[in-house]
Scaffold this active site. Sequence first.
Site, mmCIF file in Angstrom:
data_model
loop_
_atom_site.group_PDB
_atom_site.id
_atom_site.type_symbol
_atom_site.label_atom_id
_atom_site.label_comp_id
_atom_site.label_asym_id
_atom_site.label_seq_id
_atom_site.Cartn_x
_atom_site.Cartn_y
_atom_site.Cartn_z
ATOM 1 N N ALA A 118 -6.315 0.953 -5.404
ATOM 2 C CA ALA A 118 -6.794 1.834 -6.475
ATOM 3 C C ALA A 118 -7.140 3.164 -5.831
ATOM 4 C CB ALA A 118 -8.046 1.262 -7.142
ATOM 5 N N ASP A 149 -21.447 11.672 -12.731
ATOM 6 C CA ASP A 149 -22.100 11.031 -11.582
ATOM 7 C C ASP A 149 -23.237 10.141 -12.084
ATOM 8 O OD1 ASP A 149 -22.163 10.666 -8.815
ATOM 9 O OD2 ASP A 149 -23.794 12.094 -8.562
ATOM 10 N N ASP A 186 0.870 -1.188 0.000
ATOM 11 C CA ASP A 186 0.000 0.000 0.000
ATOM 12 C C ASP A 186 0.905 1.234 0.000
ATOM 13 O OD1 ASP A 186 -3.233 0.464 1.219
ATOM 14 O OD2 ASP A 186 -1.880 2.160 0.931
ATOM 15 N N TYR A 219 -12.172 6.460 -14.032
ATOM 16 C CA TYR A 219 -12.220 5.395 -13.013
ATOM 17 C C TYR A 219 -12.901 4.156 -13.583
ATOM 18 C CZ TYR A 219 -13.763 2.954 -8.743
ATOM 19 O OH TYR A 219 -14.016 1.999 -7.772
ATOM 20 N N LEU A 278 -0.072 4.151 0.982
ATOM 21 C CA LEU A 278 -0.586 5.026 2.046
ATOM 22 C C LEU A 278 -1.123 6.352 1.501
ATOM 23 C CD1 LEU A 278 2.000 4.348 4.935
ATOM 24 C CD2 LEU A 278 -0.155 3.174 4.424
HETATM 25 P P1 NAD Z 1 -9.489 3.006 0.056
HETATM 26 O O1 NAD Z 1 -9.028 4.269 -0.581
HETATM 27 O O2 NAD Z 1 -9.730 3.018 1.520
HETATM 28 O O3 NAD Z 1 -8.494 1.798 -0.272
HETATM 29 C C1 NAD Z 1 -7.638 1.786 -1.367
HETATM 30 C C2 NAD Z 1 -6.231 1.565 -0.836
HETATM 31 O O4 NAD Z 1 -5.328 1.501 -1.952
HETATM 32 C C3 NAD Z 1 -5.737 2.706 0.052
HETATM 33 O O5 NAD Z 1 -5.169 2.170 1.232
HETATM 34 C C4 NAD Z 1 -4.675 3.409 -0.778
HETATM 35 O O6 NAD Z 1 -3.651 3.985 0.024
HETATM 36 C C5 NAD Z 1 -4.184 2.271 -1.649
HETATM 37 N N1 NAD Z 1 -3.617 2.702 -2.931
HETATM 38 C C6 NAD Z 1 -4.136 3.595 -3.822
HETATM 39 N N2 NAD Z 1 -3.320 3.712 -4.885
HETATM 40 C C7 NAD Z 1 -2.273 2.864 -4.662
HETATM 41 C C8 NAD Z 1 -1.116 2.541 -5.388
HETATM 42 N N3 NAD Z 1 -0.855 3.124 -6.569
HETATM 43 N N4 NAD Z 1 -0.259 1.637 -4.873
HETATM 44 C C9 NAD Z 1 -0.499 1.045 -3.674
HETATM 45 N N5 NAD Z 1 -1.581 1.324 -2.931
HETATM 46 C C10 NAD Z 1 -2.469 2.219 -3.422
HETATM 47 O O7 NAD Z 1 -10.805 2.555 -0.733
HETATM 48 P P2 NAD Z 1 -11.739 1.278 -0.575
HETATM 49 O O8 NAD Z 1 -13.116 1.779 -0.548
HETATM 50 O O9 NAD Z 1 -11.247 0.387 0.504
HETATM 51 O O10 NAD Z 1 -11.517 0.579 -1.994
HETATM 52 C C11 NAD Z 1 -10.834 -0.660 -2.169
HETATM 53 C C12 NAD Z 1 -11.063 -1.128 -3.596
HETATM 54 O O11 NAD Z 1 -12.460 -1.380 -3.819
HETATM 55 C C13 NAD Z 1 -10.640 -0.113 -4.668
HETATM 56 O O12 NAD Z 1 -10.106 -0.825 -5.753
HETATM 57 C C14 NAD Z 1 -11.956 0.516 -5.086
HETATM 58 O O13 NAD Z 1 -11.917 1.034 -6.401
HETATM 59 C C15 NAD Z 1 -12.878 -0.675 -4.982
HETATM 60 N N6 NAD Z 1 -14.284 -0.325 -4.828
HETATM 61 C C16 NAD Z 1 -14.698 0.324 -3.697
HETATM 62 C C17 NAD Z 1 -16.053 0.624 -3.560
HETATM 63 C C18 NAD Z 1 -16.594 1.330 -2.349
HETATM 64 O O14 NAD Z 1 -17.795 1.602 -2.323
HETATM 65 N N7 NAD Z 1 -15.788 1.633 -1.343
HETATM 66 C C19 NAD Z 1 -16.946 0.244 -4.567
HETATM 67 C C20 NAD Z 1 -16.459 -0.364 -5.727
HETATM 68 C C21 NAD Z 1 -15.125 -0.680 -5.830
HETATM 69 C C1 UD1 Z 2 -18.573 4.741 -5.040
HETATM 70 C C2 UD1 Z 2 -17.113 4.475 -4.694
HETATM 71 C C3 UD1 Z 2 -16.409 3.940 -5.921
HETATM 72 C C4 UD1 Z 2 -17.192 2.736 -6.429
HETATM 73 C C5 UD1 Z 2 -18.660 3.067 -6.708
HETATM 74 C C6 UD1 Z 2 -19.458 1.798 -7.054
HETATM 75 C C7 UD1 Z 2 -15.870 5.785 -3.032
HETATM 76 C C8 UD1 Z 2 -15.227 7.059 -2.686
HETATM 77 N N1 UD1 Z 2 -16.460 5.705 -4.242
HETATM 78 O O1 UD1 Z 2 -18.653 5.771 -6.044
HETATM 79 O O2 UD1 Z 2 -15.076 3.533 -5.570
HETATM 80 O O3 UD1 Z 2 -16.580 2.190 -7.561
HETATM 81 O O4 UD1 Z 2 -19.229 3.592 -5.504
HETATM 82 O O5 UD1 Z 2 -20.820 2.049 -7.086
HETATM 83 O O6 UD1 Z 2 -15.873 4.863 -2.261
HETATM 84 N N2 UD1 Z 2 -22.103 12.974 -2.787
HETATM 85 C C9 UD1 Z 2 -22.683 14.101 -2.242
HETATM 86 N N3 UD1 Z 2 -21.977 14.797 -1.290
HETATM 87 C C10 UD1 Z 2 -20.748 14.415 -0.850
HETATM 88 C C11 UD1 Z 2 -20.172 13.242 -1.409
HETATM 89 C C12 UD1 Z 2 -20.879 12.545 -2.375
HETATM 90 O O7 UD1 Z 2 -23.798 14.490 -2.627
HETATM 91 O O8 UD1 Z 2 -20.170 15.082 0.017
HETATM 92 C C13 UD1 Z 2 -22.875 12.217 -3.804
HETATM 93 C C14 UD1 Z 2 -22.127 11.945 -5.099
HETATM 94 O O9 UD1 Z 2 -22.241 13.022 -6.007
HETATM 95 C C15 UD1 Z 2 -22.869 10.692 -5.586
HETATM 96 C C16 UD1 Z 2 -23.228 9.965 -4.281
HETATM 97 O O10 UD1 Z 2 -23.141 10.939 -3.253
HETATM 98 O O11 UD1 Z 2 -24.046 11.038 -6.254
HETATM 99 C C17 UD1 Z 2 -22.266 8.830 -3.960
HETATM 100 O O12 UD1 Z 2 -20.937 9.338 -4.049
HETATM 101 P P1 UD1 Z 2 -19.663 8.487 -3.586
HETATM 102 O O13 UD1 Z 2 -19.826 8.003 -2.199
HETATM 103 O O14 UD1 Z 2 -18.458 9.274 -3.942
HETATM 104 O O15 UD1 Z 2 -19.833 7.159 -4.443
HETATM 105 P P2 UD1 Z 2 -19.883 6.796 -5.997
HETATM 106 O O16 UD1 Z 2 -19.543 7.938 -6.875
HETATM 107 O O17 UD1 Z 2 -21.181 6.076 -6.175
#
Ligand code: NAD
Ligand code: UD1
Length: 306
Positions: free
Chosen positions: A77, A273, A32, A144, A34
């Site tokens: 990511a 969005d 990671d 993305y 960080l």
């Molecule tokens: P997060 O940002 O907490 O975790 C991502 C981690 O990857 C972080 O610790 C960051 O430091 C690390 N990272 C980023 N770029 C890097 C790089 N170039 N090299 C090494 N480490 C790197 O986010 P998360 O929500 O835990 O997401 C984890 C995965 O799930 C991501 O691939 C994200 O796209 C995917 N995902 C998340 C959601 C969601 O709703 N949270 C939905 C769909 C997909």
């Molecule tokens: C999220 C994830 C993305 C994932 C996707 C899958 C994060 C940061 N993003 O994207 O990695 O691939 O789901 O469905 O985890 N919004 C507000 N106010 C705010 C922040 C957000 O109105 O302060 C709105 C955004 O415009 C959006 C919705 O909330 O319409 C959700 O936003 P966000 O949590 O960033 O998620 P996604 O864009 O759906």
Amino acid sequence: MAEILVTGGAGFIGSHLVDALLAAGHGVCVLDNLSMGKRSNLPLDNPRLRFIEGDVADAAQVEQAMAGCDAVAHLAAVASVQASVDDPAATHQSNFIGTLNVCEAMRRHGVRRVLYASSAAIYGNNGEGLAIDEDTPKAPLTPYAVDKLASEQYLDFYRRQHGLEPAVFRFFNIFGPRQDPSSPYSGVISIFTQRAQQGQPISVFGDGEQTRDFFYVGDLIELLLQGLFGEVVEQPVNVGWNQAVSLKQLLAEIGALCGGLPPVTHLPARAGDIRHSRADNVRLRAHYRLPQQTPLREGLRQLLGL
Ligand code: NAD
Ligand code: UD1
């Protein structure tokens, strides 16, 4: 017991997976950079945990991390869709080149199983408000989403050509403890709950009628373990509950739990969005044992420490 490489393991989802793997007796290597993750998310004193501060975009660092591993959870990511709109070149390094480096290192080390964190974002607005199944035509609206779809396709190439066993999960919106609320790019639930608790104003991008299918991180981890150790499922699988919650409904839930809300202002909708995002989960139910659902209100309660 196996040795698992977790890229992005210091982040929100990754660190919960690391905890579960260690609890099950496995060894874990975390790679990671960080950029969003934190050392404090990791039990660094556990002798079965190896932490490498490094970048998945750096092939040599991925190669080093892969040595001695039996399987990979590739979660690293830039998770913010908006960050990719603002800086496509930088996010492409993490979100696409990182995947390619993981595939190449696996091929060289003879590692086959890889869990990949793909996203509902690849469907764009093609769901038209209905439940989206995996065969829905893909319409990535942002860098993305393009990188996630291209990563899936590369993983499929390595499956056909080099025998990799990708378990591809298309996560809808995951929420829960450790989702970092500190950046405007963070997940909406982490931002709204923190602001509600601190009494700071909340910004809604657009009219607040957009919907998401929220999934609690603890429920997700049970699926990820099956993806790493269970039967091979060749096709990508949606991870969602087939439940649409609008941002307005989300705010009402948070307000009810916090005894009110700070001022809420509306700003223009974000470019790219997605309007409505809700998973058809028939395939998920066919191939995986689903955990009992943590309802949104219960997940919010845990996040708010109530
Ligand atoms: P997060 O940002 O907490 O975790 C991502 C981690 O990857 C972080 O610790 C960051 O430091 C690390 N990272 C980023 N770029 C890097 C790089 N170039 N090299 C090494 N480490 C790197 O986010 P998360 O929500 O835990 O997401 C984890 C995965 O799930 C991501 O691939 C994200 O796209 C995917 N995902 C998340 C959601 C969601 O709703 N949270 C939905 C769909 C997909
Ligand atoms: C999220 C994830 C993305 C994932 C996707 C899958 C994060 C940061 N993003 O994207 O990695 O691939 O789901 O469905 O985890 N919004 C507000 N106010 C705010 C922040 C957000 O109105 O302060 C709105 C955004 O415009 C959006 C919705 O909330 O319409 C959700 O936003 P966000 O949590 O960033 O998620 P996604 O864009 O759906």
